[in-house]
Structure formats: C-alpha cells, structure tokens
Scaffold this active site. Structure first.
Site, PDB file in Angstrom:
ATOM      1  CB  THR A  54      -0.801 -17.577  -3.507  1.00  0.00           C
ATOM      2  OG1 THR A  54      -2.187 -17.853  -3.258  1.00  0.00           O
ATOM      3  CG2 THR A  54       0.006 -18.820  -3.157  1.00  0.00           C
ATOM      4  N   GLY A  55      -1.619 -14.278  -2.593  1.00  0.00           N
ATOM      5  CA  GLY A  55      -1.943 -12.941  -3.082  1.00  0.00           C
ATOM      6  C   GLY A  55      -2.788 -12.919  -4.334  1.00  0.00           C
ATOM      7  N   GLY A  66      -5.492 -13.422   3.024  1.00  0.00           N
ATOM      8  CA  GLY A  66      -5.203 -12.264   2.187  1.00  0.00           C
ATOM      9  C   GLY A  66      -5.897 -12.286   0.844  1.00  0.00           C
ATOM     10  CB  CYS A  74      -0.906   0.036   1.224  1.00  0.00           C
ATOM     11  SG  CYS A  74      -1.999  -1.379   1.321  1.00  0.00           S
TER      12      CYS A  74
END
Lengths: 461, 461
Positions: free
Chosen positions: B112-113, B290, B45
């Site tokens: 793993t996003g 996530g 971010c």
C-alpha cells in the site's frame, strides 16, 4: 639493538612500495634500493598512454623520484646492477658505471621484476638488442624509442593480444597507424577473459585494427620500405607475409630470478620466486615482491605467476612492513583483479580462468544488461558473467564488459575474498537511482542466472 | 490441491514485483492486483527526471502495463480502492468508480506504499487537496501538475532537502528556475549522509539554489504575483518572508497502513507494518512489501521504515515467491544502499547513520582521493568515508561522493553483508588501470585510515 639494514633490489612498484612501507614501519632502519635503470619508481602501466598521448610525456610517469626517497632517508642507487649477493656475510656486490662496490645488509627484498619473453622469430635474437624498428614495451626507454619510431611509421604489427598488446593497439590507432595484431592463441585476452567475452571485446575494435588469431610470427625481414612480417596459420600451417613499419613484441614476460636462484631461494613451478603470505621466500629474512614472484591463487590454491601492479604493490606493503619488524599478512591467495579499456570499452575480471581440471563442478551465468533503467535515456550495455561452484554456490570468478565494469568487478572481488555464495550476493542491495544504475543491477541479474541454473541442476539430479 | 489465489493491494514497485515473482514461482496460481491510481507499475524514482526533461514524458516511466500483466495472466484492477478486507471469509471489498465488488483470496500481499507527510504549515490543509501551485511529488499526476505549473513559474520553493527535494532542485534549475530549499534540519541529506559529507555536497550547488538550513516554513499565502512563503529560523525564532511561484513539499512520507491495521497486523515502532525475512506480517499468509513496511537494519538490528525502491523490489521478490508456495528469504536486515546525483556530483551510502547510542565504539576514516592515478590526466576527487567497530573491526557503514561513488559503495555493501572487517577489506585487490582507477583505490585508502586509527587507539589503551 641495532635497527636492521634493509636492501631492496629493484625500484619498480613492488620495490619502491616496500621501501616506503619499511620506512613507515620503522623510522630508524637503514633502507637502500639498487636499481639497474636510470629511473626511480615509475608507472610501467602508464607507458601505453604516453605513446597514445593521453599522458603528455614519460616524465609524468615518475611517481617517486630519487630525491623523494632521499627525503624519506631511503638511498636509491640508480644505474646500479647487483652482481651477486653473499648470504653468509650478508654482502651485496653492485656495479655502477663499471665500479664494483660492497654493501652490507641484514634483510633483503628482491623486486627484480620480469623480462620480456621474446618468442622464436627468425630475424629477432633471443638475447641482446632488438633489430631496428622492433620493440618491446617494458620500460621508459622502450616507450621513448617507440615514440621516436612512430614519427616515420604508418603501419604497426603488434605480436600478442594481451592487455599491453591491446592498450598499444589503441594507442597506435590514436596516433593514426593501421595495426595488425598477431596472436598465437584462439582469442584476444586469452589469459584474462573467457572466449565469449574476448569475442565480444574484439567485435568492438575499429576497422583499422586487423586481428590475426591462431597465427605465429615466424620471421621478420627488414626491407627498404619497412619490415616484412612472415606469419603462419596454426591450423593449416599456411604461411603468408605482410608489410609493416614497426613491430612491437607484447608476448608476455618471464620472472627475473637470477639472483634468487643464486641465493638458493625456491623457484616455483611457474618460474617465479615462491613466496608466502608474508612475502617471504624460502629463506628467512629474504623477501620477494612483484613480477619476479609466484604466490597462490585464492580460489584454486595453485601457484600463479604475479604479473599485476596491484599485487606487486600489496606484496611490497607486506614485505616492507615485515622486513622492518612489523607484522603484516597477505590474504591466503591472489584474486587477480584486473581491468583495462580498449577503444572506449571497459573490461574487468577477477578470479582465475577455470579449466576443466578444477576439482568441483561449476556453473556459469551471463547476462547482457544495461547500465541504466530501461526508461532512462543513455544506458549502455554491460555484459556480466559470474562463475560459482555448483554444489556450494561459492563465487569463484567474474568478468564484465561495459560501463563501470571495473568497480562492478570489485564487488565480486570482495565477494570472492569473503567466500560469498551466489545466493547471498544475489540478495545484495545494490545502489539504485535512475541516472546511475537500475534497481536490479547486472551484478544481481548475473547471480540470478547462476542461481537458476544451480536450482535446475539440483532438480535434475 | 487448488492453487492459492493471491491478492495484491498496490501496483507500485513492491506490489508489481511480487506479482511477477509469484507468477514465476507458480504458473497456475490466480493473481489479482488492486491499484487505486490509473497506472500500473511505473518508476516513482524517475519522476524528477521527467520534470528535468531527462526523461521525455511520464509515459516512459511505465515499466509494466496492465496489458503486460494480462499476458502473464495477472489481473490488474486499476482505479480500484480496497475498502476492506475480511480475513475470516478471505474476501476483499473493492470500489471501482463507485461500484462495490467482492473478491475471494487465499493469500494477501499488502503493497500500500506511503503517503506524503504534510508538515504543519499555515495555508496548507493536513488532509485533502493542496492549494493552487503547492505540490507534492509522489505520483505521475503530481509530476504532470508540476510540469504544467512550471510553464508560468520562475521561482520555486522546495520544502525538504532529502533525495527527492534535491533531485527536484536540480530538475527545476535545469528548467531555468531559481530555487530556494528550506530544510528544518542542520544539513541537507541529513538522513542519508553525515554532516561533513552533506556540507561537501551542498558546496557544489550552483548559485541559483539558495539553501536555508535550520528553517521551518510556517505559512504560505497566495498573492496576485505568486506565493509568499513565511519561514522561521529554528535557532533565533526570527521569522521572514520570501516570494515564490510554486511550492513543492518534499518532507518525507509516512507508511500507508490503514488496511493492515484493520486486519490486525502488528504495526512497528516506526509506523510501518512489521515484516519478517519472508516479508510476512504478524498474520500468516498475509505479506507486506515496500514503503508501507518496516524491517530490521542489518547492522543495528533496530526496526527501520522502508523507503527505498531497491528494498521494495527485493521484498516484492520475497513475498511473491513465498505467497506462491516457494521458499525465499531476505537477508536478516537491510543495508539501506542508496545513491543519487545532484548537479553532476554522485553520492552514495550504505549502512545506517550511527548515533552515539550505538552500543559499540566506532572508528571513522575519511579520505579525499582521486578517481585516477595522479599521473593520468582527468582524475576527479572522490571522498570516501568508512565506519567500523573499533574492537572487532567490522565495517558498518560507508559514504562516498564523486566518480563512481555508487559502485564503490556497492563494494562496501557486499562487505557489510558478509560482516567483513576493515583489515580484510583493506587488503582487497581492487582493479587497477591508469585510465580507470589508481593502484590503491579510495576503497583501500579509506580502510587504511580506519585501520591506522584502530591501531593507534589500541596502543593508547
């Protein structure tokens, strides 16, 4: 049916708000306000900021004028003292510039506020006008007199280090005065913050402000150059003197309950008019709001004296709606949400200062975090303290110091109102963005500390 | 009993946090992280703020290095891709610089996003490297490449006006570029704010930012002076061109679920790995956290794709504790608390954007108030919007724009989590002091509007 005639004694935040909400509730009911001073509804909390110059003049503090109320068909009688109220005949006897008059009413809202508490100081009479260059800060007139006196002053002594005393210390510092704060208790803000936070706040004050804790002012003596202030150390009883130009007494207030007593309203143990969640006194159709009242603390259930504008306004809404025939209830107690800023540092708190007499074991958690993620430049420290019941985990109080302390404390106010446990709040998704707040806000981190302590104590048992 | 060996795939906010909380929970368990990139846990971010210069360099974004993890006895294998996972034998096959290796594990955390979603644009391949001067902003490498390209750029085209697109628009503006934002939806921030607030936010943007709503980018063509961007108006189908120097795609992401699919984890309707309140997938002892996951919306109960760092970290805490043998539960859904600031205006929101399909009637209340009492100089406007169920009064969403929007929205986050009704929150004692907040904060005033509308609708029925 005739609409009830509502009489309101006092046009402060509580009384004025009550009138406005009575009108919103009932367009036809007659509403009459009696106000001793020459001013309709103004912000008392703004007075220190007129003295600092942040607000250009006292005129700006007037929120709702007599003319504004007149447009709402609310009669405001200024400079009018209510001498007596006869409940049997429902008649108010008022005095305006020496002229007595009778006014009928059906429902009554007492918003008589509070009077400054004058501590026993030699040279200051308990009643009647204060000596030259000695002031309270309770009204517009007080502020005007202080402003005038400042023109010839370089040194000020403020007695009492609560919110008003400290706001004034900042204001006088901004006007270039050196300030000596004399506080009888072991810390500043002793009725608002725990000692650890009070000490942190005091440490941020500039050198031009001297804080004398555990000291009484015992005497003031005028002299040709100013005023000699005599103080006494509470621990050693040693006395000493210092010189000043003006003295301001910020030693708290006591509820003004003369009329309520005469009516037979129950006065509670704190000295305020006891009111319920309808802002009603012990007498039906007689309501009371604001600083003259006492209500229950939300957490402890114990009676507390109301001394906050936030509560006065909320009681005013409640009394106004109910007196006008509506239905409105306060929550079962007050949270005492409070905030201010001193010398650039914001502080805020909610919930009571809990004494060892609290019936359940408590856990305190404190964290000093940052307003921003560590990698984002410009973050400032925030101290956040949370208090929860050890067994149930219920959050009962929070205190904060630093960036956005006030809105962070509002989160805890909501949590307390909803009887939230610390393990629930710990998991709250707080808003996050690098330039705004860290991914785990101090709100979360302080809850984490409490929760870890609770778990540790559980294991130890 | 041997301590379980925990393997974590991915060292983003979710994976890194999971490792940290697994270690806090169990000092002896073996923890191994596999991370494709050369970087351990850093703040994704923060990338736009490196580009703007607010954060001096990408190095500052690294929150926890490989060495930091090593001190915690957590092994981080960087530049290591997990090729396959064999659940029967509990073996991971990894590839590091072409070298294959096997690693045993007992419990698995998938972090793993997500991958950038590349829209169908002529001139940009769906897979593989992007053309010259066309970028995504997802990784440190992306930020470094964009920074390099900016040195020779004066004009930028940003595709997508969500949080990242707008944060980047501000960053590029601060670097002196003129920016054209192309958004296919009818408004900016369409997945975060209602249209009325989106429009208010867009109105604060400087002239150097051109916003093209309801437009697709259909093609990009390099030319000797830069890039020609071809766009299509969704309403009229009219096509036009403009010239730019760089193109940044900020068109969202899709969960990276290759390994989860191969393992047989249930993939939910949003395309993310379905997880429960223990952050566990459909396979016991396999957790996921996530951006690669989906979980339930707290208000609607519907599955939502997780795309917020706040949630990734909270899932990481949950998975880490549970995988290491502790007990930790997420709340029964996510609140989607979100905030950012664009060109000096803070926005924040919590709760879902509710579609007309929501099963219960809703009431919206909006107020534009001031950050300070009217009599105190320096107040700035705040827009506050609250959404509640008409019948029950339960608060389901809030949006804010202006001073301290984020912490004000946190109050609503707490209210939603505690299933608070608007009539309860309306009576919350918010903190008040003239230089900090008005006696009736916009929090209160917005609830008042909702409550008035509810009462009016009740009377109409």
């Amino acid at each position: 049916m005739d609409e009830p005639h509502i009489a309101i004694i006092g046009c402060g935040a509580g009384g004025g708000t009550a009138a406005q909400f009575a009108r919103k509730t009932n367009r036809k009911t007659q509403i009459t306000i009696f106000e001793q001073s020459p001013y309709a509804q103004y912000s008392r909390c703004g007075l220190p900021y007129v003295i600092s110059g942040a607000i250009p003049s006292v005129d700006h503090l007037l929120e709702f004028s007599k003319e504004w109320f007149a447009k709402e068909h609310i009669t405001v009688n200024l400079e009018t003292t209510v001498e007596s109220i006869d409940l049997a005949s429902r008649t108010i006897t008022s005095v305006h510039h020496g002229q007595r008059a009778q006014h009928p009413f059906d429902r009554l809202i007492l918003a008589t506020g509070s009077r400054p508490m004058i501590p026993p100081i030699q040279g200051i009479p308990k009643e009647g006008p204060l000596p030259a260059n000695v002031f309270c800060l309770r009204s517009i007139d007080d502020a005007v007199l202080i402003q005038h006196a400042l023109q010839r002053s370089k040194r000020a002594c403020i007695v009492g280090a609560g919110f008003i005393g400290l706001e004034l210390a900042e204001a006088l510092t901004e006007k270039g005065l050196t300030v000596t704060l004399v506080e009888a208790l072991p810390n500043i803000l002793a009725s608002s913050l725990d000692n650890d936070l009070s000490e942190q706040v005091a440490a941020t004050f500039p050198k031009s402000v001297t804080i004398l804790l555990n000291h009484f002012v015992t005497a003031i003596t005028p002299n040709p150059q100013g005023i000699t202030v005599r103080i006494k150390d509470r621990a050693s009883n040693a006395e000493s003197n210092f010189e000043t130009d003006v003295v301001v007494l910020a030693t708290g207030t006591r509820p003004e309950v003369r009329l309520a007593k005469a009516l037979g309203c129950v006065i509670g143990p704190t000295g305020g008019i006891a009111v319920d969640n309808h802002a009603q006194t012990s007498i039906p159709e007689v309501y009371a709001v604001g600083d003259c009242t006492e209500y229950k603390d939300f957490v402890t259930g114990e009676p507390v004296c109301i001394g906050l504008g936030t509560i006065a306004v909320r009681q005013g809404i409640t009394a106004g709606i109910n007196a006008a025939g509506g239905q409105y209830e306060m929550p079962p107690g007050v949270l005492l949400s409070r905030t201010s800023t001193f010398f650039g540092t914001q502080i805020a708190a909610v919930g009571p200062l809990l004494s060892p007499q609290y019936p359940r074991a408590l856990v305190h958690g404190k964290i000093i975090g940052s307003s921003l993620p560590t990698y984002f430049p410009g973050g400032t420290p925030i101290t956040m303290k949370v208090v929860a019941e050890e067994e149930s985990g219920r959050i009962v109080a929070a205190q904060a110091m630093g960036s956005n302390a006030s809105q962070r404390v509002n989160v805890f106010a909501c949590a307390i109102l909803q009887e939230t446990t610390v393990d629930a709040l710990q998991k709250l998704e707080t808003t996050y963005a690098p330039p705004i707040a860290p991914i785990l806000d101090v709100i979360t981190l302080a809850c984490d500390v409490v929760q870890l302590k609770r778990l540790r104590k559980k294991r130890e048992r």
